[in-house]
Design a protein around this motif. Sequence first.
Motif, short mmCIF file in Angstrom:
data_model
loop_
_atom_site.label_atom_id
_atom_site.label_comp_id
_atom_site.label_asym_id
_atom_site.label_seq_id
_atom_site.Cartn_x
_atom_site.Cartn_y
_atom_site.Cartn_z
N PRO A 76 0.84 -1.21 0.00
CA PRO A 76 0.00 0.00 0.00
C PRO A 76 0.87 1.25 0.00
O PRO A 76 1.67 1.46 0.90
CB PRO A 76 -0.80 -0.11 1.31
N LEU A 77 0.73 2.06 -1.02
CA LEU A 77 1.59 3.25 -1.14
C LEU A 77 1.01 4.43 -0.35
O LEU A 77 0.62 5.45 -0.90
CB LEU A 77 1.79 3.60 -2.61
N GLU A 78 0.96 4.25 0.96
CA GLU A 78 0.55 5.33 1.86
C GLU A 78 1.76 5.64 2.73
O GLU A 78 2.18 4.81 3.53
CB GLU A 78 -0.64 4.88 2.71
N GLU A 84 7.40 9.13 11.76
CA GLU A 84 7.01 7.71 11.78
C GLU A 84 7.80 6.86 10.78
O GLU A 84 7.61 5.65 10.72
CB GLU A 84 5.50 7.60 11.44
N LEU A 85 8.68 7.50 10.02
CA LEU A 85 9.37 6.79 8.93
C LEU A 85 10.23 5.61 9.41
O LEU A 85 10.17 4.54 8.79
CB LEU A 85 10.21 7.78 8.12
N PRO A 86 11.05 5.75 10.46
CA PRO A 86 11.87 4.59 10.88
C PRO A 86 11.01 3.35 11.18
O PRO A 86 11.34 2.25 10.72
CB PRO A 86 12.60 5.09 12.12
N ALA A 87 9.93 3.53 11.92
CA ALA A 87 9.05 2.39 12.25
C ALA A 87 8.41 1.82 10.98
O ALA A 87 8.25 0.60 10.83
CB ALA A 87 7.97 2.83 13.24
N PHE A 88 8.06 2.71 10.05
CA PHE A 88 7.45 2.30 8.78
C PHE A 88 8.42 1.43 7.97
O PHE A 88 8.06 0.37 7.46
CB PHE A 88 7.07 3.55 7.98
N VAL A 89 9.69 1.86 7.89
CA VAL A 89 10.69 1.13 7.10
C VAL A 89 10.99 -0.23 7.75
O VAL A 89 11.08 -1.25 7.07
CB VAL A 89 11.98 1.97 6.94
N LYS A 90 11.13 -0.24 9.08
CA LYS A 90 11.35 -1.52 9.79
C LYS A 90 10.19 -2.48 9.52
O LYS A 90 10.39 -3.65 9.19
CB LYS A 90 11.47 -1.29 11.30
N GLY A 91 8.98 -1.96 9.69
CA GLY A 91 7.79 -2.80 9.48
C GLY A 91 7.70 -3.31 8.05
O GLY A 91 7.21 -4.43 7.81
N MET A 92 8.16 -2.52 7.11
CA MET A 92 8.10 -2.90 5.70
C MET A 92 8.97 -4.14 5.46
O MET A 92 8.51 -5.13 4.88
CB MET A 92 8.60 -1.72 4.86
N PHE A 93 10.22 -4.10 5.92
CA PHE A 93 11.11 -5.23 5.68
C PHE A 93 10.71 -6.45 6.52
O PHE A 93 10.79 -7.59 6.06
CB PHE A 93 12.56 -4.85 5.97
N ARG A 128 7.33 -4.41 -9.97
CA ARG A 128 8.05 -4.32 -8.70
C ARG A 128 9.01 -3.13 -8.70
O ARG A 128 9.15 -2.43 -7.71
CB ARG A 128 8.87 -5.60 -8.48
N GLU A 129 9.67 -2.94 -9.84
CA GLU A 129 10.64 -1.85 -9.97
C GLU A 129 9.97 -0.50 -9.74
O GLU A 129 10.51 0.37 -9.06
CB GLU A 129 11.29 -1.92 -11.36
N LYS A 130 8.77 -0.34 -10.29
CA LYS A 130 8.04 0.93 -10.14
C LYS A 130 7.73 1.20 -8.66
O LYS A 130 7.92 2.30 -8.16
CB LYS A 130 6.76 0.90 -10.96
N VAL A 131 7.25 0.16 -7.97
CA VAL A 131 6.95 0.30 -6.53
C VAL A 131 8.22 0.66 -5.77
O VAL A 131 8.23 1.56 -4.93
CB VAL A 131 6.33 -1.00 -5.97
N LYS A 138 10.49 8.51 -2.07
CA LYS A 138 9.81 9.10 -0.92
C LYS A 138 10.70 9.10 0.32
O LYS A 138 10.78 10.09 1.05
CB LYS A 138 8.51 8.32 -0.63
N VAL A 139 11.39 7.98 0.55
CA VAL A 139 12.28 7.90 1.71
C VAL A 139 13.42 8.91 1.56
O VAL A 139 13.82 9.57 2.53
CB VAL A 139 12.83 6.46 1.89
N SER A 140 13.92 9.07 0.35
CA SER A 140 14.97 10.05 0.08
C SER A 140 14.48 11.47 0.39
O SER A 140 15.18 12.26 1.03
CB SER A 140 15.42 9.95 -1.38
N GLU A 141 13.27 11.78 -0.05
CA GLU A 141 12.70 13.12 0.20
C GLU A 141 12.54 13.37 1.69
O GLU A 141 12.85 14.46 2.19
CB GLU A 141 11.32 13.23 -0.47
N LEU A 142 12.05 12.36 2.42
CA LEU A 142 11.76 12.55 3.84
C LEU A 142 13.02 12.60 4.71
O LEU A 142 13.03 13.22 5.77
CB LEU A 142 10.85 11.42 4.34
N THR A 143 14.09 11.92 4.26
CA THR A 143 15.30 11.84 5.09
C THR A 143 16.42 12.77 4.65
O THR A 143 17.31 13.08 5.42
CB THR A 143 15.87 10.40 5.07
#
Length: 204
Positions: A76-78, A84-93, A128-131, A138-143
């Motif tokens: 889901p691209l939300e 909240e980004l660190p928790a989001f990235v951890k949860g993603m992997f 997959r590549e597009k996602v 997005k992660v680059s922009e936020l960090t």
Amino acid sequence: MAGKSITGERDREATEKRLLDTIGKMIAEDGFEKIGINAIATQSGVSKILIYRYFGSVEGLMAAYIRQHDFWLNFPLEYPSRKELPAFVKGMFQGQIEQLRNNPTLKRLYRWELSCNNDMIVKLREQREKVGIDLIKKVSELTGHPQKEIAVMASLLTASITYLVMLEDFCPVYNGIPLNENSGWEQINEGIEVFINKIFQNEH
């Protein structure tokens, strides 16, 4: 006429679901040895004509199963806030690990995908590549981290996770980590948390 069209769409949807459920069950039980158009038609009760019409081939049906269950293709691209980004990235992997470990059929299909290069697999990889690119941007922009750095870190994690999950059925230990035990995957999850924390602590 419209009623017939809606009914036809529902019938097709139900038939496609039956075929996808059937091939998932067949691969989980017997691997790829018994997968063939005749066996699929017999087990699903769907004619070979419809299988070809809806999926083009057995490979098309397998690719459709991957598309339906793949973690990244259904991500889901939300995006979260910066906080909240660190928790989001951890949860993603960690979510990728959980989903792939709990779906033996998908694991087997990933192995199959690695040995294929047909048009359907090429399209899956493009999706997959597009996602992946959207997430990296997005992660680059936020960090504030350059996209190139984020791309490498994300690639190392996602590729490692996929490889280790596929390996666990054949290799009980990797670098001292017991892949055939939940404790080993808890260790990997904890390592991902440490890795992500270090990335976010070292932002420019």
